[in-house]
Design a protein around this motif. Structure first.
Motif, PDB file in Angstrom:
ATOM      1  N   ILE A  12       3.930   9.641   5.145  1.00 45.09           N
ATOM      2  CA  ILE A  12       4.393   8.323   4.914  1.00 45.09           C
ATOM      3  C   ILE A  12       3.108   7.403   4.787  1.00 45.09           C
ATOM      4  CG2 ILE A  12       5.053   6.428   6.662  1.00 45.09           C
ATOM      5  CD1 ILE A  12       6.721   8.482   8.417  1.00 45.09           C
ATOM      6  N   SER A  13       2.072   7.391   4.927  1.00 45.71           N
ATOM      7  CA  SER A  13       0.945   6.766   4.925  1.00 45.71           C
ATOM      8  C   SER A  13       0.527   6.560   3.340  1.00 45.71           C
ATOM      9  CB  SER A  13      -0.187   7.076   5.547  1.00 45.71           C
ATOM     10  OG  SER A  13       0.068   7.049   6.992  1.00 45.71           O
ATOM     11  N   LEU A  14       0.698   8.000   2.641  1.00 49.76           N
ATOM     12  CA  LEU A  14       0.338   8.298   1.170  1.00 49.76           C
ATOM     13  C   LEU A  14       1.379   7.475   0.400  1.00 49.76           C
ATOM     14  CD1 LEU A  14      -1.212   9.113  -1.136  1.00 49.76           C
ATOM     15  CD2 LEU A  14       0.115  11.160  -0.807  1.00 49.76           C
ATOM     16  N   LEU A  15       2.641   7.712   0.784  1.00 47.47           N
ATOM     17  CA  LEU A  15       4.028   7.247   0.180  1.00 47.47           C
ATOM     18  C   LEU A  15       3.833   5.394   0.148  1.00 47.47           C
ATOM     19  CD1 LEU A  15       6.813   9.729   0.475  1.00 47.47           C
ATOM     20  CD2 LEU A  15       5.467   9.353  -1.592  1.00 47.47           C
ATOM     21  N   SER A  16       3.378   5.121   1.398  1.00 46.81           N
ATOM     22  CA  SER A  16       3.378   3.745   1.747  1.00 46.81           C
ATOM     23  C   SER A  16       2.165   3.002   0.765  1.00 46.81           C
ATOM     24  CB  SER A  16       3.139   3.380   3.195  1.00 46.81           C
ATOM     25  OG  SER A  16       2.994   1.752   3.364  1.00 46.81           O
ATOM     26  N   TYR A  17       1.293   3.647   0.664  1.00 44.85           N
ATOM     27  CA  TYR A  17       0.235   3.018  -0.397  1.00 44.85           C
ATOM     28  C   TYR A  17       0.757   3.125  -1.744  1.00 44.85           C
ATOM     29  CZ  TYR A  17      -4.012   3.315  -3.209  1.00 44.85           C
ATOM     30  OH  TYR A  17      -4.941   2.943  -4.233  1.00 44.85           O
ATOM     31  N   VAL A  18       1.455   4.292  -2.213  1.00 39.83           N
ATOM     32  CA  VAL A  18       1.768   4.188  -3.528  1.00 39.83           C
ATOM     33  C   VAL A  18       3.100   3.122  -3.642  1.00 39.83           C
ATOM     34  CG1 VAL A  18       3.233   5.819  -5.123  1.00 39.83           C
ATOM     35  CG2 VAL A  18       1.761   6.600  -3.899  1.00 39.83           C
ATOM     36  N   SER A  19       3.910   2.875  -2.743  1.00 45.10           N
ATOM     37  CA  SER A  19       4.894   1.853  -2.577  1.00 45.10           C
ATOM     38  C   SER A  19       4.140   0.504  -2.980  1.00 45.10           C
ATOM     39  CB  SER A  19       5.673   1.792  -1.551  1.00 45.10           C
ATOM     40  OG  SER A  19       6.550   0.846  -1.438  1.00 45.10           O
ATOM     41  N   GLY A  20       3.114   0.243  -2.308  1.00 44.86           N
ATOM     42  CA  GLY A  20       2.393  -1.136  -2.200  1.00 44.86           C
ATOM     43  C   GLY A  20       1.895  -1.093  -3.896  1.00 44.86           C
ATOM     44  N   ARG A  21       1.475  -0.048  -4.367  1.00 45.91           N
ATOM     45  CA  ARG A  21       0.813  -0.019  -5.822  1.00 45.91           C
ATOM     46  C   ARG A  21       2.061  -0.280  -6.749  1.00 45.91           C
ATOM     47  NH1 ARG A  21      -3.868   2.198  -7.345  1.00 45.91           N
ATOM     48  NH2 ARG A  21      -3.380   1.005  -9.341  1.00 45.91           N
ATOM     49  N   ARG A  22       3.248   0.035  -6.572  1.00 42.54           N
ATOM     50  CA  ARG A  22       4.052   0.117  -7.510  1.00 42.54           C
ATOM     51  C   ARG A  22       5.101  -0.835  -7.290  1.00 42.54           C
ATOM     52  NH1 ARG A  22       2.929   3.270 -11.918  1.00 42.54           N
ATOM     53  NH2 ARG A  22       2.032   5.094 -11.077  1.00 42.54           N
ATOM     54  N   GLU A  23       5.491  -1.469  -6.091  1.00 41.11           N
ATOM     55  CA  GLU A  23       6.638  -2.596  -5.634  1.00 41.11           C
ATOM     56  C   GLU A  23       5.711  -3.579  -4.811  1.00 41.11           C
ATOM     57  OE1 GLU A  23       8.903  -4.797  -5.722  1.00 41.11           O
ATOM     58  OE2 GLU A  23      10.000  -3.253  -6.668  1.00 41.11           O
ATOM     59  N   THR A  24       5.357  -4.491  -5.360  1.00 40.98           N
ATOM     60  CA  THR A  24       4.348  -5.608  -4.550  1.00 40.98           C
ATOM     61  C   THR A  24       5.380  -6.633  -3.931  1.00 40.98           C
ATOM     62  OG1 THR A  24       3.988  -7.015  -6.722  1.00 40.98           O
ATOM     63  CG2 THR A  24       2.358  -5.320  -6.006  1.00 40.98           C
ATOM     64  N   ARG A  25       6.709  -6.418  -4.328  1.00 44.29           N
ATOM     65  CA  ARG A  25       7.427  -7.722  -3.489  1.00 44.29           C
ATOM     66  C   ARG A  25       7.435  -7.224  -2.049  1.00 44.29           C
ATOM     67  NH1 ARG A  25      13.004  -7.240  -6.357  1.00 44.29           N
ATOM     68  NH2 ARG A  25      12.626  -5.116  -6.174  1.00 44.29           N
ATOM     69  N   LEU A  26       7.543  -8.190  -1.226  1.00 40.70           N
ATOM     70  CA  LEU A  26       7.295  -8.299   0.210  1.00 40.70           C
ATOM     71  C   LEU A  26       8.820  -7.942   0.766  1.00 40.70           C
ATOM     72  CD1 LEU A  26       5.550  -8.453   2.727  1.00 40.70           C
ATOM     73  CD2 LEU A  26       5.918 -10.869   2.633  1.00 40.70           C
ATOM     74  N   ARG A  27       9.758  -8.861   0.248  1.00 42.83           N
ATOM     75  CA  ARG A  27      11.069  -8.445   1.156  1.00 42.83           C
ATOM     76  C   ARG A  27      11.749  -7.139   1.025  1.00 42.83           C
ATOM     77  NH1 ARG A  27      16.409 -12.140  -0.711  1.00 42.83           N
ATOM     78  NH2 ARG A  27      17.676 -11.515   1.206  1.00 42.83           N
ATOM     79  N   PRO A  28      11.490  -6.316   0.020  1.00 46.31           N
ATOM     80  CA  PRO A  28      12.394  -5.008   0.339  1.00 46.31           C
ATOM     81  C   PRO A  28      11.544  -4.496   1.445  1.00 46.31           C
ATOM     82  CG  PRO A  28      12.188  -5.633  -2.092  1.00 46.31           C
ATOM     83  CD  PRO A  28      11.463  -6.579  -1.357  1.00 46.31           C
ATOM     84  N   PHE A  29      10.420  -4.386   1.417  1.00 45.71           N
ATOM     85  CA  PHE A  29       9.625  -3.542   2.082  1.00 45.71           C
ATOM     86  C   PHE A  29       9.618  -4.031   3.727  1.00 45.71           C
ATOM     87  CE2 PHE A  29       5.420  -3.047   4.635  1.00 45.71           C
ATOM     88  CZ  PHE A  29       5.325  -1.627   4.474  1.00 45.71           C
ATOM     89  N   VAL A  30       9.666  -5.333   4.047  1.00 43.37           N
ATOM     90  CA  VAL A  30       9.965  -5.919   5.220  1.00 43.37           C
ATOM     91  C   VAL A  30      11.416  -5.582   5.773  1.00 43.37           C
ATOM     92  CG1 VAL A  30      10.259  -7.968   6.812  1.00 43.37           C
ATOM     93  CG2 VAL A  30       8.507  -7.526   5.013  1.00 43.37           C
ATOM     94  N   LEU A  31      12.380  -5.532   5.020  1.00 42.47           N
ATOM     95  CA  LEU A  31      13.854  -5.102   5.434  1.00 42.47           C
ATOM     96  C   LEU A  31      13.733  -3.500   5.646  1.00 42.47           C
ATOM     97  CD1 LEU A  31      15.917  -7.205   2.780  1.00 42.47           C
ATOM     98  CD2 LEU A  31      15.592  -7.647   5.256  1.00 42.47           C
ATOM     99  N   MET A  32      13.125  -2.946   4.741  1.00 38.72           N
ATOM    100  CA  MET A  32      13.101  -1.413   5.139  1.00 38.72           C
ATOM    101  C   MET A  32      12.455  -0.962   6.388  1.00 38.72           C
ATOM    102  SD  MET A  32      11.115   1.411   4.979  1.00 38.72           S
ATOM    103  CE  MET A  32       9.853   1.028   3.859  1.00 38.72           C
TER     104      MET A  32
END
Length: 534
Positions: A74-94
């Motif tokens: 989860i931590s590794l994929l969360s870091y990768v997600s921050g590098r690839r997808e910098t929009r805040l709304r999808p991450f907060v909703l998820m």
């Protein structure tokens, strides 16, 4: 990446003896998440978090599942997600959806677990998720912003290099144009003087007709050469050319023009030292004005005035209406639209001055110039919000905001969640107090409804578990004798078949409790003291 994360899952699942279908499901979810880490990083992360949510909800209070092995993924994929997808709304909703699902599943699957305990556990998981999910995502987002800024910096460096080459080319063109204008001014003036001398020979009565005809041809040829000089001088060769004029003063220039037959007069007011560029510009203004006067107003009187006033030098060249011209307005228009005056205005502007040329109502023509004695080009003010300064400020502002966000957001959210969890713990603590007098009033064998009449609204959210054993058919509840953190023991009430079957005092820490005289002391081996069983 998939092999390393799967090894952690298999190692923990093997130690827990989890079913094969659970292991295969976790490996499959990890494979999908790894495949989606570039194209759909938030979706891949949500799949792993959803799997962890289901396992946590199902394994609450048990030993099954792999609640730890998926955390590195989860931590590794969360870091990768921050590098690839910098929009805040999808991450907060998820994240909000997954946390809400965890709380709902925990309450639905384990209905025997007290609500207070489930909510407090959920708050602790929420606090841990800041370190496991939010912080890696913010670090990845900050790294993505740094990469974008670095790319933008290289792009700007290349753009600056291209602009620099263009500026060099433009400067070369401007210099060549300046050389052309110098040649136009100096050569054009000389050709005008030749035409003027030829016109004087043309009317000389002492010459024969053949010589006067030759003078006429010479005058016409000089005039034609003057007209075409501006057309053929536009393109210069790349070789070096000397543009330094002869060291001729304005007075010498006027005297030479007068000797050529031009009716010109010089008026000088004051005297001051001029910079070389300004002195050259003054010379060119007078030279070009005399050239225009001899070409467009033949036979007219010309007055050249050079005034030194304060920190400026003013030049005024005034010629009368040309004699023998039917339409002086046409002559004025030709003088105003000449190429020489346009180049002269550019020359004056380059040394910080101004030039004005206009036809007078009397039919004459006037050229006025005002130049600072020290010279100097007047540059336009640079806009405050443009160019490299703005881009530099934007880069610094974005980097500073990214760093502040990566540090302060987890701390702020953690502080808020911590305060909420602490407040919830204190509310439950004060709502689960069973006073000693009420505890003493309870009797074994009482029905549960009579006992609940004396019980508080909630149970302890953190009941003691070490050294506490009870039969499986008992249903036990724990209560505090006083406010949280004030005592080192708790009350336990156990029920079976709707009646109270046991009441005891349980030690809640490593410090031996001090009980009131009516309560008695717990045993030395920390076993609960039971008043009796039916």
């Amino acid at each position: 990446m998939w092999a390393g994360l799967s090894l952690l899952v298999l190692t923990e699942s093997g130690a827990r003896n989890d079913p094969l279908w659970m292991r295969a499901g976790c490996l499959a979810v990890l494979a999908v998440a790894v495949l989606l880490r570039r194209s759909r990083p938030v979706i891949g992360l949500s799949l792993v978090i959803a799997t962890e949510v289901v396992i946590l909800a199902g394994s609450l209070g048990t030993t099954m599942g792999v609640p730890i092995a998926l955390i590195p993924a989860i931590s590794l994929l969360s870091y990768v997600s921050g590098r690839r997808e910098t929009r805040l709304r999808p991450f907060v909703l998820m994240c909000s959806g997954e946390l809400a699902a965890l709380l709902i599943l925990s309450l639905a699957v384990h209905r025997d677990v007290p609500v207070t305990e489930a909510v407090l556990t959920w708050l602790l998981i929420l606090l841990l998720s800041l370190l496991v999910v939010v912080l890696p995502w913010l670090i990845g987002r900050y790294r993505a912003q740094q990469a974008l800024l670095a790319t933008a910096g290289w792009d700007r460096a290349e753009r600056i290099e291209r602009e620099h080459r263009m500026e060099i080319a433009q400067e070369r063109l401007r210099e060549r144009s300046r050389i052309a204008e110098d040649m136009h001014d100096s050569v054009g003036h000389e050709l005008s003087l030749i035409a003027l001398r030829a016109a004087a020979l043309e009317v000389d009565a002492e010459l024969s007709e053949r010589h006067r005809q030759a003078a006429t041809e010479l005058r016409e040829a000089a005039a034609t050469a003057t007209e075409r000089l501006g057309e053929i001088i536009g393109v210069l060769r790349d070789g070096e050319a000397s543009v330094v004029p002869a060291q001729e003063t304005v007075a010498e220039l006027v005297d030479r023009a007068a000797a050529s037959g031009l009716a010109v007069k010089l008026v000088q007011e004051g005297n001051s030292e001029l910079s070389p560029m300004v002195d050259r510009a003054v010379h060119r203004v007078v030279q070009e004005s005399l050239t225009n006067a001899s070409k467009h107003a033949p036979g007219a009187k010309v007055v050249v005035t050079v005034s030194h006033v304060d920190e400026h030098v003013a030049i005024r060249v005034l010629n009368d209406a040309p004699s023998g011209v039917a339409n002086p307005e046409a002559v004025g228009r030709g003088a105003v639209g000449g190429r020489g005056l346009a180049g002269l205005g550019e020359r004056v502007r380059l040394v910080g001055g101004t030039l004005r040329a206009e036809r007078l109502s009397t039919g004459g023509f006037e050229v006025r110039a005002r130049i600072p004695r020290a010279g100097g080009r007047v540059e336009a003010d640079r806009p405050a919000g443009s160019g490299a300064a703005d881009e530099r400020a934007t880069v610094r502002r974005n980097a500073r905001r990214g760093l502040i966000t990566a540090v302060t957001v987890p701390v702020a959210i953690g502080a808020v969640v911590g305060l909420v969890a602490f407040g919830y713990y204190m509310i439950v603590g004060y709502s689960s107090i069973l006073r000693p007098a009420d505890y003493d009033a309870l009797r074994l064998g009482q029905p549960v409804d009579q006992v609940e009449a004396r019980l508080p609204a909630m149970q302890m959210v953190d009941p003691p578990s070490d050294g506490v054993e009870q039969p499986k058919e008992w249903s036990c509840r724990f209560y505090r004798p006083d406010a949280p953190f004030s005592t080192t023991y708790a009350y336990r009430l156990c029920f079976q078949n709707g009646v109270l079957v046991a009441k005891s005092v349980i030690q809640t820490g490593s410090v031996q409790p001090e009980l009131p005289a009516t309560e008695g002391q717990p045993t030395a081996d920390d076993e609960p003291t039971t008043e009796g069983t039916p």
